[in-house]
Scaffold this active site. Sequence first.
Site: not given
Length: 397
Positions: A167, A217, A219, A255, A343
């Site tokens: 990343n 992921s 996004h 759910t 972070c």
Amino acid sequence: MEPQTAADGPPLTYLDHAASTPVRDEVVEAMAPFAAQVFGHPSGHHRQARAARQALEDARDQVAGLLGAAPGEVVFTAGGTEADNLAVFGVLGAASRRLPAGGETVVISSSVEHAAVLEACRVAAARLPGVEHERVGVDSHGVLDLDRLAEALEGDVALVTVMLANNEVGTVQPLAEVVSLARERAPRAVVHTDAVQAAAWLDVALAAPGVDLVAISAHKLGGPKGAGALVVREGTELEPLVVGGGQERERRAGTHDVAGAVGLATALGAVSRERDEEGLRVAALRDRLADGLLHAVPSVTEAADRKSVLPGHCHLCFAAVDREELVVLLDEAGVCVSAGAACASGAVEPSHVLASMGVPATVARGSIRFTLGRTTTPADIERALAVVPEAVARLRG
Ligand code: PLP
């Protein structure tokens, strides 16, 4: 507070696609019905429930097809961090329980994993009896040391976890070699890859052939935050992290976030269709940016070898500059970049990735990550090329 938009200040040049991406129009459109009309619980037994379940299973089929998996192998999660945690704790929990009294097993990770993996390994080793964590280093470009991996694969290894692409610096790891080494030397080891960054740019099934677990992921792909998936190859022993109603074939209770699953599938479908063309377009823009800055600004170094990084990544270290100050100055000029791994508090941590690559702390202090994506235009790059040299000069002055 109203969200800040380009209208509030200078024109917005968004070069932080590795942090998050603008949600694609087709994703918003595909998710919209599940915020309103189709609200049923997908486990129910009436038409509302069936409509939700159908959408969920269509999304699962689509994600599976795009990742070279079977639908039953896709576990929807609330994002990449949860997918990585499920992989690490799921495999190590099962392995630890199988150990004889006093027995030991190892999780091997690269030293440059995202915190979602590194912290999971560290905490798993601290909590689970008999589990040790070993990190394998990288070379000066961030590429995994395969000789060291081969050595580490001696003994009882439960899990090998190596990200497909980093990343921070964008380096793509040789996953095919990792898998074949693991199969040869530790045939019982499960192999996990964090493909959260890579999935936007690489065909995961081709780039990480034969892995047992893959985390993605939404996004990072033009999808919503808080939606992701872990592909769990059939037969992989995995304990659930979240228990309850037994959803996702007992691997992840709760759910379902139907809208999130639909958003993930739509985003992954769109990037997969556009990947080849977009990769070339964005890499050319990235090269223009990197070459332009290397030319215009004295004392700049490029962190990794461009040939082995993702098309959107440009990671530069500006000597005699504080990266946090540079990020602020660039933001004032409307250029959004990142100073490394932030972070939750927003504080910029010293980069374990650059440290692993042997970048001296004094050089890492001036490191900036520019990451390009689908919405990046040539005008964005020209703007960054106009703004960044001036901002660096100002800080140095
Ligand atoms: N893994 C990598 C390589 C990442 O870059 C990120 C996000 O930055 C994550 C995992 C975590 O994903 P998420 O933000 O969906 O929790």
